[in-house]
Design an enzyme around this catalytic site. Structure first.
Site, mmCIF file in Angstrom:
data_model
loop_
_atom_site.group_PDB
_atom_site.id
_atom_site.type_symbol
_atom_site.label_atom_id
_atom_site.label_comp_id
_atom_site.label_asym_id
_atom_site.label_seq_id
_atom_site.Cartn_x
_atom_site.Cartn_y
_atom_site.Cartn_z
ATOM 1 N N CYS A 289 0.836 -1.207 0.000
ATOM 2 C CA CYS A 289 0.000 0.000 0.000
ATOM 3 C C CYS A 289 0.869 1.255 0.000
ATOM 4 O O CYS A 289 1.938 1.283 0.600
ATOM 5 C CB CYS A 289 -0.863 0.031 1.250
ATOM 6 N N ARG B 132 4.674 0.766 -6.620
ATOM 7 C CA ARG B 132 4.752 -0.099 -5.450
ATOM 8 C C ARG B 132 3.862 -1.338 -5.598
ATOM 9 O O ARG B 132 4.007 -2.295 -4.852
ATOM 10 C CB ARG B 132 4.330 0.675 -4.201
ATOM 11 N N TRP C 116 -2.895 -2.645 -1.722
ATOM 12 C CA TRP C 116 -2.482 -3.989 -2.137
ATOM 13 C C TRP C 116 -3.177 -4.920 -1.147
ATOM 14 O O TRP C 116 -2.831 -4.959 0.035
ATOM 15 C CB TRP C 116 -0.960 -4.102 -2.043
ATOM 16 N N ASN D 293 -1.201 1.920 5.757
ATOM 17 C CA ASN D 293 -0.309 0.902 5.199
ATOM 18 C C ASN D 293 0.200 0.075 6.368
ATOM 19 O O ASN D 293 0.655 0.632 7.368
ATOM 20 C CB ASN D 293 0.869 1.553 4.455
ATOM 21 N N GLY D 294 0.090 -1.241 6.244
ATOM 22 C CA GLY D 294 0.550 -2.106 7.327
ATOM 23 C C GLY D 294 -0.507 -3.148 7.622
ATOM 24 O O GLY D 294 -1.445 -3.336 6.840
ATOM 25 N N GLU E 55 17.571 -16.712 -10.334
ATOM 26 C CA GLU E 55 17.162 -15.332 -10.588
ATOM 27 C C GLU E 55 16.592 -15.190 -12.008
ATOM 28 O O GLU E 55 15.593 -14.493 -12.214
ATOM 29 C CB GLU E 55 18.356 -14.383 -10.370
ATOM 30 N N LYS F 220 12.794 -13.895 -12.716
ATOM 31 C CA LYS F 220 12.551 -12.728 -13.575
ATOM 32 C C LYS F 220 11.530 -13.089 -14.641
ATOM 33 O O LYS F 220 10.588 -12.364 -14.895
ATOM 34 C CB LYS F 220 13.877 -12.302 -14.209
ATOM 35 N N GLU G 61 7.876 -13.888 -13.063
ATOM 36 C CA GLU G 61 7.124 -12.806 -12.410
ATOM 37 C C GLU G 61 6.578 -11.789 -13.399
ATOM 38 O O GLU G 61 5.534 -11.197 -13.155
ATOM 39 C CB GLU G 61 7.942 -12.126 -11.310
ATOM 40 N N HIS H 120 16.337 -36.793 -10.649
ATOM 41 C CA HIS H 120 15.717 -37.345 -9.438
ATOM 42 C C HIS H 120 14.221 -37.034 -9.404
ATOM 43 O O HIS H 120 13.600 -37.069 -8.347
ATOM 44 C CB HIS H 120 16.430 -36.819 -8.195
ATOM 45 N N LYS I 267 6.237 -3.560 -5.076
ATOM 46 C CA LYS I 267 7.666 -3.263 -5.119
ATOM 47 C C LYS I 267 8.316 -3.436 -3.754
ATOM 48 O O LYS I 267 9.391 -4.002 -3.637
ATOM 49 C CB LYS I 267 7.874 -1.838 -5.640
#
Ligand code: F6R
Length: 604
Positions: free
Chosen positions: A2, A28, A73, A97-98, A477, A481, A484, A500, A599
């Site tokens: 948020c 964000r 969010w 926010n939180g 990574e 990338k 996402e 395996h 973000k």
């Protein structure tokens, strides 16, 4: 997560002012947005989806000089208009926010007092707590906010408007970021600097439990005992252009292309002569164990750090995901353990919790951070700043590259301390570091190659990355990338582990991106590549000039430019970032703001 903005000042088109600031917080990550502004009362407008949907509902000329706004969010309750902020209960309006952890408990208590709730959010409960305290008529508004913090458990940054004080904007925070932007004839509260940079470069960092009272001509800041306090003014060292796309189609592409410059800036700061480099780096000689703790890409950078610290410096290193580390039993050895926290934002809730855990246990902490004066940077014992500048795209690129570069520099210092490298070799690697931005440029220039590979894979729904040792860390990574931002399911595997189980997923034309840069392990990797090739896979090989050959198994090949061997792990990611970007673009994805992502992850 948020984003919060609050404005009080002389600009008269308040709705537009709030919308413009909200747009700067878009990066964000969010799924709905809303605003509240004051005329002779508090007016609220909210909308699910993009800020442009909210914008369609506003009157750009609306008079008013005070307002709060929010990008949400979703954590408690789906993304819809009702759950969006601001929330108003009785005579109190807030953006938050939180996470209020005890909101269920508080909700029950408030329901007994006659409160009814429209949304599923913890924020509406927080708002009701403030209104409940207000109705007790025991305190003024400042005291109510102070009292509020004794009721709630969890994290919050709040912008608050009370109906009986419509000319005043209040704010407070606990474990969620909040800054105060100091403009000319205007003051703002915001979750981060990006939201205020259009107005001002001067800001104040608020600490936990600070309470702010803002009127047109006065800024008052109080500590948790409600004593007035003065805080140091800070100045942002980047400008608005850096927060804009500058001709690139997406922030992600712009930021990948900035890798050349930001690497140059970071290296310039730490590497001049060998002697000054050794002085600038912290002292690591006493540490025998390192715990690297981080989330997501920062954790993947940590995996490269582990490889370097163990293989070059003989230091036992663990890498852990912060959300796990914070709750696990850790066997610390006080005298010889260092906890290294890696975070671009410096505000990731889980990483902050791990930093505090280490400190509570009396363990030394070192932070590798991008955002100056962020919580992690402020609380860690030592900080090494990477100089990535502002990173807007949700998927990190340039910051990841610099995190790896910084871990490489840390490792060089450790090697020097342990006499694992002589001066000649160290000087040579430092020289190569200084020249590395040019190599980055050469990699960036191979755009056609990445586009060609993207065209080959963009219609697939499952892609595998394989590698051994440090190449596995790079694969992790590369895979993150790709998934996402393109929404292609992708997995990274240690090349030797496929047989395996996972190799059963390989069939005709399954795409396998094979990272093969490790000179000690490449023959083993070749055997594993041949195993997938034999089962029909199409192989895309990423390798170095020294390991390159006429491999019949490679359907496509990317060969990195000549570079010092030590720098290869840092350079290898760039083609994978660009392939992910091109694939997402071909699939028409929202590259800079992938679905469901934020973000800066400021909740656990
Ligand atoms: C992925 C990505 C995330 C972050 C993670 C940690 O592209 O950006 O995985 O790396 O959320 O964030 P910071 O580094 O801000 O702690």
């Amino acid at each position: 997560m948020c984003g919060i903005i609050g404005y009080i000042g002389k600009k008269t088109n308040i709705q537009k002012t709030l919308i413009d600031s909200l747009k700067t917080l878009e990066y964000r990550g969010y799924d709905s947005a809303g605003l509240a502004y004051v005329t002779d009362k508090v007016n609220i407008i909210k909308s699910k989806g993009k800020i442009s949907h909210l914008e369609e509902k506003i009157d750009k000329e609306q008079e008013g000089m005070l307002g709060i706004a929010h990008t949400r969010w979703a954590t408690h309750g789906e993304a819809n208009d009702i759950n969006s902020h601001p929330h108003k209960v009785g005579s109190v309006t807030i953006v938050h926010n939180g996470i209020i952890e005890n909101y269920m408990e508080l909700k029950k208590l408030l329901e007994k007092e006659g409160y009814e709730f429209k949304s599923e959010t913890d924020t509406e409960v927080a708002c009701a707590v403030l209104d409940y305290l207000k109705n007790k008529k025991l305190w003024n508004n400042l005291e109510i906010i102070k009292e509020f913090s004794t009721y709630v458990k969890g994290s919050f940054a709040l912008g608050i408007i009370f109906d009986d004080e419509l000319d005043t904007l209040y704010a407070t925070r606990c474990d969620s970021p909040l800054i105060l932007g100091l403009g000319k004839d205007e003051t703002l509260i915001a979750s981060d600097i990006a939201a205020v940079i259009k107005f001002t470069k001067e800001y104040i960092l608020l600490d936990n439990n600070d309470i702010v009272k803002l009127t047109q001509d006065k800024i008052e800041i109080y500590n948790k005992k409600l004593e007035p306090i003065c805080k140091e003014k800070q100045t942002v060292n980047w400008n608005i252009e850096q927060a804009e796309k500058g001709g690139y189609e997406h922030f992600m592409l712009k930021e990948i292309h900035e890798e050349e410059d930001v690497l140059h800036n970071t290296i310039n700061e730490y590497v001049d002569t060998m002697e000054t480099f050794l002085q600038k780096m912290p002292d690591f000689a006493k540490y025998k164990k390192i715990h690297i703790v981080a989330c997501g890409s920062a954790m993947h950078a940590g995996l490269i750090g582990k490889y370097l610290f163990e293989n070059y410096s003989d230091i036992e290193t663990t890498v852990e995901i912060a959300s796990e580390y914070r709750y696990k039993k850790v066997f610390y050895n006080h005298n010889d353990t260092l906890v290294v926290l890696i975070s671009q934002s410096g505000e990731t809730a889980d990483t902050i919790a791990c930093l505090r855990k280490a400190k509570e246990n009396g363990i030394d902490t070192l932070a590798i951070v991008n955002v100056v004066s962020s919580t992690i940077a402020r609380e860690a014992d030592k900080v090494l700043y990477i100089r990535a500048g502002v990173e807007i795209a949700v998927a990190t690129t340039k910051a990841y590259l610099l995190q790896v570069a910084m871990l490489m520099l840390v490792n060089l210092k450790m090697m020097a301390e342990k006499s694992k490298i002589d001066d000649v070799e160290l000087k040579e690697i430092l020289k190569a570091f200084k020249a590395s931005p040019k190599v980055v440029k050469q990699i960036l220039d191979q755009e056609d190659k990445y586009l060609e590979i993207a065209k080959m894979i963009h219609k697939d729904e499952d892609i595998f990355f394989i590698g051994r040792g440090i190449d596995y860390a790079i694969s992790m990574e590369g895979s993150l990338k790709l998934k996402e931002i393109s929404y292609i399911h992708s997995e990274a595997y240690q090349a030797g582990e496929l047989k395996h189980g996972t190799i059963s997923l390989i069939e005709d034309h399954t795409k396998v991106i094979s990272v093969m840069t490790d000179e000690d392990l490449y023959l083993k990797t070749i055997s594993n590549i041949k195993e997938v090739k034999a089962r029909g896979a199409d192989v895309i090989l990423l390798t170095t000039p020294s390991l390159d050959s006429d491999y019949e198994f490679a359907d496509r090949k990317i060969v990195l430019p000549e570079a010092n061997k030590y720098l290869v792990p840092m350079l290898s990611i760039i083609p994978l970032q660009l392939i992910a970007y091109q694939v997402a673009k071909l699939r028409g994805c929202d590259i800079d703001k992938p679905r469901n992502l934020a973000k800066s992850v400021t909740v656990e």
